[in-house]
Scaffold this motif. Structure first.
Motif, PDB file in Angstrom:
ATOM      1  N   THR A 106      38.802  31.534  34.628  1.00 48.41           N
ATOM      2  CA  THR A 106      37.575  32.272  34.892  1.00 48.41           C
ATOM      3  C   THR A 106      36.381  31.350  34.642  1.00 48.41           C
ATOM      4  OG1 THR A 106      37.351  33.055  32.614  1.00 48.41           O
ATOM      5  CG2 THR A 106      38.664  34.415  34.114  1.00 48.41           C
ATOM      6  N   TRP A 118      41.111  42.963  36.937  1.00 53.04           N
ATOM      7  CA  TRP A 118      39.796  42.729  36.325  1.00 53.04           C
ATOM      8  C   TRP A 118      38.747  42.767  37.434  1.00 53.04           C
ATOM      9  CZ3 TRP A 118      37.533  37.342  36.084  1.00 53.04           C
ATOM     10  CH2 TRP A 118      36.328  37.312  35.360  1.00 53.04           C
ATOM     11  N   GLY A 126      35.978  41.170  37.504  1.00 54.77           N
ATOM     12  CA  GLY A 126      35.253  39.917  37.648  1.00 54.77           C
ATOM     13  C   GLY A 126      33.968  39.867  36.849  1.00 54.77           C
ATOM     14  N   CYS A 140      39.701  47.919  37.222  1.00 54.61           N
ATOM     15  CA  CYS A 140      39.552  47.005  36.084  1.00 54.61           C
ATOM     16  C   CYS A 140      40.136  47.649  34.836  1.00 54.61           C
ATOM     17  CB  CYS A 140      38.078  46.690  35.855  1.00 54.61           C
ATOM     18  SG  CYS A 140      37.747  45.652  34.399  1.00 54.61           S
ATOM     19  N   LYS A 168      40.750  41.098  41.120  1.00 52.36           N
ATOM     20  CA  LYS A 168      41.261  39.877  40.494  1.00 52.36           C
ATOM     21  C   LYS A 168      42.431  40.194  39.556  1.00 52.36           C
ATOM     22  CE  LYS A 168      36.818  37.468  40.671  1.00 52.36           C
ATOM     23  NZ  LYS A 168      37.222  36.521  41.716  1.00 52.36           N
TER      24      LYS A 168
END
Length: 478
Positions: free
Chosen positions: A204, A429, A431, A461, A470
Motif C-alpha cells: 500500500t 479494503w 483503499g 471494506c 482491493k
C-alpha cells in the motif's frame, strides 16, 4: 537420556514464549552474539556461513539476469539525502550522522548509509550520457545502518548486511518489468534455496519504500503467525533521477531522465528461515544453505576402522559436492545427536562396527526424524538425493502452513478472531488510508501486501463497510 535432553531444556517453549525460543536458539547454536553497542550483532562463523551460501545463490541469479556487482561509499553527504523529499522524511528517524573527525567539526554532516539510492544516483549522473549507456544494472553487497528503537538479531538491528540492486532504464515498461522480474528471482530463491513459500504483491502507499512510486514485496509467515517482510523491489519512476539530474541523450536527440528501480534482501532472511522452519529442538536448516549438510558420527570410535571409515565416507561425499563434517569429539553419541539436531544439520549419518560389517551407514533426517540405512557404496548418489527430498519436504510443509493459516474475513470481528488464532487475514479494503491506519491502531496488524491476483473475496471494506475493490493481506509483523 537425561543428560542428552539438557539441550532442549535450555531452549524456551516455542508455543508459550516464541520470542525467547528465538533468542535461545540463535545464541545456543552460535549463530550470533550481541555486539557492545546496543542493537548491533556479531555474526559468528556458523551464522555467517549461512549468509555466504545465500550470497552465492543470489549472486548466481543476479549475474544470470545481467547484473554486475560494484561497491559505493558508506558515508553520504547529508545534502544528498535532502534532495528527495519523501526519501529523507522516511529515513530521518533512523539516520546516523557523523559530525566530527577528532575534535574538528565537519563542514557538512555525513550520513552513514541507511540505503544507497542517493550516493549511487550521484555516480549515475556522471556515468550516464547516452541511451547507449542504458540499461544500467548494478548490485552491491554492503552493510547499512538504521538506528532502530527496538532490535532483535537478524530481524531488526542497527547495522545489518544486505544486497541492493539499482538499475536505470529508458522506459517505464522496462523499469517496472525489472522490478517484477527481480521479485520473481527472490520468490524462486525462497522456494528453491530457503524452502519457504511466500506471498507476493504490491505494498500500500503507506507501506511502500520512501521515494518509490510502487513497492513490490514478498511476505513470509513465521511459526507464531506473524509476517516477516523478506524482500522488496521498488519501481522508483523518475523521482531520484530527476532530483539528482541523471540525464541521457535519447535516440530522438532529446535529453531525458531515465526510469529507475532498486531492490534488496538482507540478513533478515536468516531470521526468516529460523522462525519458519525451527522446532522445539532448535534449528532446522534447509540443505542448500546449511553450513554442514551432513554430519557423520562415528559410533564406538575406539573400535578399529570406525573413524577411518567415517572419514572415507566424508571424502566421498565432499567429492560429490556436499558440505560434510565428521564429529569425532570426545563426547557421547547422544550428546552429539542432540547438539547437531539443535544446530539444524539436515542429515546425520552414523557409522559403527556393525554398520561397517553390514556395508551400510545409518541415517537420521532432521526434518522428519525418519531413520534408515544407506549402502556405503551408494552414498555419493543416495545422500544428495535424500537432501533434495528433505528440501522438497520442508518447502511443502512451509507451503501447507502458510496457506492453511490464512482466514478470509468479512468484518472486524472475524478479523480479530483470525489474529487471535495467529493467522493472516485476507480481506477487502476500500483503499482509504484512514481505514488502514485505524486497523493498525486497533489490532496492531498492518497491510502486508496486495496480491497480484485481485479476485474479490467480498465487496465491502472490512473496516468501514463501504464498497471495496482491493484485496489485501493483513497480519501482525516483525
Amino acid at each position: 537420556m537425561q543428560k542428552d535432553n539438557q539441550f532442549v531444556k535450555e531452549i524456551a517453549d516455542m508455543k508459550t514464549d516464541f520470542p525467547q525460543w528465538y533468542t535461545d536458539v540463535i545464541l545456543k547454536t552460535e549463530l550470533v552474539d550481541y555486539g557492545p553497542v546496543k542493537g548491533t550483532m556479531v555474526i559468528r562463523p556458523y551464522g555467517y556461513e549461512i549468509w555466504e551460501h545465500i550470497q552465492e545463490e543470489l549472486n548466481r541469479r543476479f549475474k544470470a539476469t545481467g547484473h554486475k556487482n560494484a561497491y559505493f561509499p558508506m558515508f553520504i553527504p547529508l545534502s544528498y539525502l535532502m534532495k528527495e523529499a519523501e526519501h529523507v522524511e522516511g529515513f530521518a528517524p533512523e539516520v546516523a550522522l557523523v559530525t566530527h573527525v577528532g575534535n574538528t567539526e565537519l563542514e557538512e554532516k555525513l550520513v552513514v548509509r541507511p540505503t544507497s539510492e542517493t550516493i549511487i544516483c550521484d555516480m549515475y549522473a556522471k556515468w550516464v550520457q547516452s541511451y547507449r549507456d542504458l540499461p544500467m544494472l548494478i548490485n552491491q553487497w554492503a552493510n547499512v545502518v538504521r538506528w532502530e528503537k527496538t532490535t532483535r538479531p537478524f530481524l531488526r538491528t542497527s547495522e545489518f548486511l544486505w544486497q541492493e540492486g539499482h538499475t536505470l532504464h529508458t522506459t517505464e515498461e522496462e523499469a517496472r518489468g525489472e522490478a517484477l522480474k527481480m521479485l520473481e528471482v527472490y520468490r524462486e530463491f525462497m522456494q528453491n534455496v530457503l524452502a519457504m513459500d511466500v506471498l507476493t504483491g504490491i505494498k500500500t502507499d503507506k507501506e511502500k519504500f520512501a521515494g518509490a512510486v510502487e513497492t513490490y514485496s514478498m511476505e513470509a509467515m513465521m511459526l507464531d503467525g506473524k509476517s516477516l517482510q523478506s524482500g522488496t523491489t521498488h519501481y522508483l519512476g523518475k523521482n531520484f533521477a530527476s532530483a539528482f539530474e541523471i540525464k541521457y541523450l535519447d535516440r530522438d536527440g532529446q535529453l531525458k531522465n531515465p526510469y529507475q528501480t532498486s531492490w534488496g534482501v538482507s540478513t533478515r532472511l536468516i531470521g526468516a528461515l529460523i522462525m519458519a522452519h525451527g522446532d522445539q529442538r532448535g534449528l532446522k536448516l534447509p540443505p542448500r544453505v546449511a553450513p554442514v549438510q551432513v554430519v557423520i558420527i562415528p559410533i564406538a570410535s575406539h573400535k578399529e576402522g570406525v573413524v577411518e571409515k567415517s572419514y572415507e565416507v566424508a571424502d566421498t561425499l565432499k567429492k560429490a559436492g556436499l558440505r560434510v563434517e565428521v564429529d569425532n569429539r570426545d563426547q557421547s553419541a547422544g550428546w552429539k545427536f542432540n547438539e547437531w539436531e539443535m544446530k539444524g544439520a539436515p542429515l546425520r549419518l552414523e557409522i559403527g562396527p556393525r554398520d561397517i560389517e553390514n556395508g551400510v551407514a545409518m541415517y537420521s533426517r532432521r526434518d522428519t526424524h525418519e531413520k534408515g540405512s544407506i549402502p556405503l557404496g551408494d552414498v555419493a548418489t543416495a545422500v544428495p538425493a535424500l537432501l533434495d527430498e528433505i528440501h522438497e519436504n520442508m518447502y511443502e510443509q512451509s507451503k501447507k502452513f502458510l496457506h492453511g493459516n490464512v482466514d478470509v474475513c468479512k468484518n472486524m470481528d472475524e478479523f480479530r478472531t483470525a489474529l487471535d488464532n495467529q493467522h493472516f487475514v485476507k480481506t477487502m479494503w476500500c483503499g482509504c488510508r484512514e481505514c488502514e491506519d485505524a486497523i493498525k491502531a486497533e489490532t496492531a496488524a498492518s497491510a502486508r501486501v496486495m496480491p497480484f491476483d485481485q479476485t474479490p473475496v467480498g465487496d465491502k471494506c472490512v473496516y468501514c463497510g463501504k464498497p471495496a475493490t482491493k484485496v489485501v493481506y493483513f497480519a501482525k509483523s516483525y
